[in-house]
Enzyme design. Sequence first.
Site, PDB file in Angstrom:
ATOM      1  CE  LYS A 151      -4.141  -1.981   0.291  1.00 51.02           C
ATOM      2  NZ  LYS A 151      -5.140  -1.874  -0.794  1.00 51.02           N
TER       3      LYS A 151
ATOM      4  CB  SER B 107      -0.043  -7.841  -1.357  1.00 50.86           C
ATOM      5  OG  SER B 107      -1.005  -8.613  -0.683  1.00 50.86           O
TER       6      SER B 107
ATOM      7  CD  GLU C 173     -10.118   3.994   0.652  1.00 49.09           C
ATOM      8  OE1 GLU C 173     -10.009   5.224   0.553  1.00 49.09           O
ATOM      9  OE2 GLU C 173      -9.392   3.192   0.026  1.00 49.09           O
TER      10      GLU C 173
HETATM   11  C1  LIG Z   1      -1.748  -6.939   2.297  1.00 46.29           C
HETATM   12  C2  LIG Z   1      -2.890  -6.559   1.446  1.00 46.29           C
HETATM   13  N1  LIG Z   1      -3.030  -7.136   0.240  1.00 46.29           N
HETATM   14  C3  LIG Z   1      -4.058  -6.830  -0.577  1.00 46.29           C
HETATM   15  C4  LIG Z   1      -5.036  -5.935  -0.209  1.00 46.29           C
HETATM   16  C5  LIG Z   1      -6.175  -5.702  -1.144  1.00 46.29           C
HETATM   17  O1  LIG Z   1      -6.091  -4.513  -1.841  1.00 46.29           O
HETATM   18  P1  LIG Z   1      -5.669  -4.464  -3.365  1.00 46.29           P
HETATM   19  O2  LIG Z   1      -6.540  -5.449  -4.076  1.00 46.29           O
HETATM   20  O3  LIG Z   1      -5.945  -3.075  -3.777  1.00 46.29           O
HETATM   21  O4  LIG Z   1      -4.261  -4.808  -3.482  1.00 46.29           O
HETATM   22  C6  LIG Z   1      -4.934  -5.300   1.035  1.00 46.29           C
HETATM   23  C7  LIG Z   1      -5.951  -4.325   1.443  1.00 46.29           C
HETATM   24  O5  LIG Z   1      -6.090  -3.940   2.545  1.00 46.29           O
HETATM   25  C8  LIG Z   1      -3.845  -5.620   1.871  1.00 46.29           C
HETATM   26  O6  LIG Z   1      -3.704  -5.057   3.079  1.00 46.29           O
END
Ligand SMILES: Cc1ncc(COP(=O)(O)O)c(C=O)c1O
Lengths: 278, 406
Positions: free
Chosen positions: B98, B386, B120
């Site tokens: 993020k 992620s 948000e």
């Molecule tokens: C670690 C992590 N991965 C994925 C996401 C999902 O968001 P996005 O699909 O925008 O990557 C989040 C959202 O809070 C997250 O914290």
Amino acid sequence: MTTRIDARFAELRREGRAALVTFLMAGDPDPKTSLDIIKALPKAGADIIEIGMPFTDPMADGPSIQAAGLRALKAGMNLKKTLEMVRGFRKSDNTTPLVLMGYYNPIYIYGVDKFLSDAKTAGVDGLIIVDLPPEEDGELCLPALKAGLNFIRLATPTTDDKRLPAVLANTSGFVYYVSITGITGSAAADSKVVGEAVSRIQRHTKLPICVGFGIRTPQAARAVAENANGAVVGTALVDALSDSLDAAGQATARTVAEVAELVALLAQGVRGARQAAE
Amino acid sequence: MTQRLPNSFRVGPNEHGHFGIFGGRFVAETLMPLILDLEKAYATAKADPAFQAEMNGYLKDYVGRPSPLYFAERLTEHLGGAKIYFKREELNHTGSHKVNNVLGQIMVARRMGKKRIIAETGAGQHGVATATLCARFGLECVVYMGAVDVARQQSNVIRMEMLGAKVLPVQSGTRTLKDAMNEALRDWVTNVHSTFYCIGTVAGPHPYPMMVRDFQSVIGIETRKQMQEAEGRLPDSLIACIGGGSNAMGLFHPFLDDPGVEIFGVEAAGHGLTQLHAASIAGGRPGVLHGNRTYLLMDDDGQIQDAHSISAGLDYPGIGPEHSWLHETGRVKYLSATDDEALAAFLLLSRLEGIPPALEPAHAIAKVMELAPKRPKDHLMVVNLSGRGDKDIPQITEILKGRKQK
Ligand SMILES: Cc1ncc(COP(=O)(O)O)c(C=O)c1O
């Protein structure tokens, strides 16, 4: 094309006064009571009636109107029934202008062409769709104009002189000036500032200008009616309705009367205003 | 699908912010002038080498980039098929991808002279990243978070507050990410002159989906280079979880025009696709919400339906508009993983690799467990890790305790 909205403003011009425009949510607190309320509005003094189309995610609305939408949805309201309600109203009133106000998704899912034709047949005169700025005119605005419905655009304090012509270009019926940057139910704007904003818009258009957001009392409605062609009251009416419900959120014997009484007071306020000479 | 396939999958959106029929600018008039300003400010910044240089400096020394591309040897052995690499976004400062996007947006906000930032958040990772960069640059920070998510992601709430942000629990609607976004939009409409809305994923009105994608594309750009270094060629497949789709888009976008690269997005199937879930492509259809047209979960009246996922970050009834377009063109395949599959993946990865993933990328790992064994040993598969699982440990502990008692 002359709609009921155009005819009503022509009439008011002859009377030399501004319009009282009322907003309530379709199906709040239940479809039957809601129709009874709408039917009572013209006699109480409403000149133009806005009917909210309930939506789960009303991102320009404050807590009162959010709650009204959820009450309506819980009572089984949907877009089809909102149009039925319009037909019910038209059985006994063929002159009071009706404007549907809400968000685009339910209309998009209903189908734009079918919605426009059903709305026109039901007796709807205009649409106010919060999340369709001029940049998205191809979606609904242009088809609506073609179908013979007014598309009433919101102008706001952030709509500057450079942008106003784009906002006004495909607007018809009237211009809805949102007097504050904010959501419905916020504090009122200073009436002098609003007056200046109305004059600014008047330099760009001959359409009537109605002012809304933050008008709660007959005094405030009167102050707005001094400068504008109409005062829109929503949250205060929704609150009056909500206050009349029982603990379970159901209509009581007082519900229709409470709303109608406040409308009557607001109408007195509007009618007490001196209209600036045209 | 009757649509003509484009020459390139990487040129969107057009000047109206459309990816095919998706995207757009479905917002209240109050916000429209600001959105046009933002579009201009972002275009100017993007073309300014000084902006890029400043951002690259912070990405390197503050975020800690590049994030490693790690060969997950024991997971690969365990699954017995494709060679699995992790793009280690969980090692970034603040613990997820993020921060890549937040850094970019905060720098744009500074150029626009905005002093108040709102955001948000679902899992709290975007909120933490925003609170962090607001602290770093001395900006006021307000984070909207659904009350349900406040309860299940307590450690992130505490963290945001320590960083000086104000966390406002949202009680309206379903009290999750969608409602946090509604509330942030309401704040923005009210404070439009002073405030910059830092959106956490590739959603919202144009230019957000494009801008967030650009800021996250560093993930895929690095992956290309790192894979060349490690294996001397491009990967064969990419896989990432999808809430709004920003970590996925960041990894995918630089590879969209490489037809040899298979691409998979993984939505949250919650209790299963016939029950409560958050898989908007698998279970939804095109509609308009939060400023754009995209696949959404809704009923026949166009009312938005409640999403459900074990993971707060995926618990959203929509998906970024570019993903909807990539789905309809067939370039990306969208799969889904259930709560139980994600939990199993979380536990497996913790034990095999010593890397507890966040519950969000655990959904991607769950599909790796399904896909990798069916691929040959020379197949190179990259999964976007992620975020890290620290934030989820209390929630998972509760769930496992509940299971033991049954
Ligand atoms: C670690 C992590 N991965 C994925 C996401 C999902 O968001 P996005 O699909 O925008 O990557 C989040 C959202 O809070 C997250 O914290």
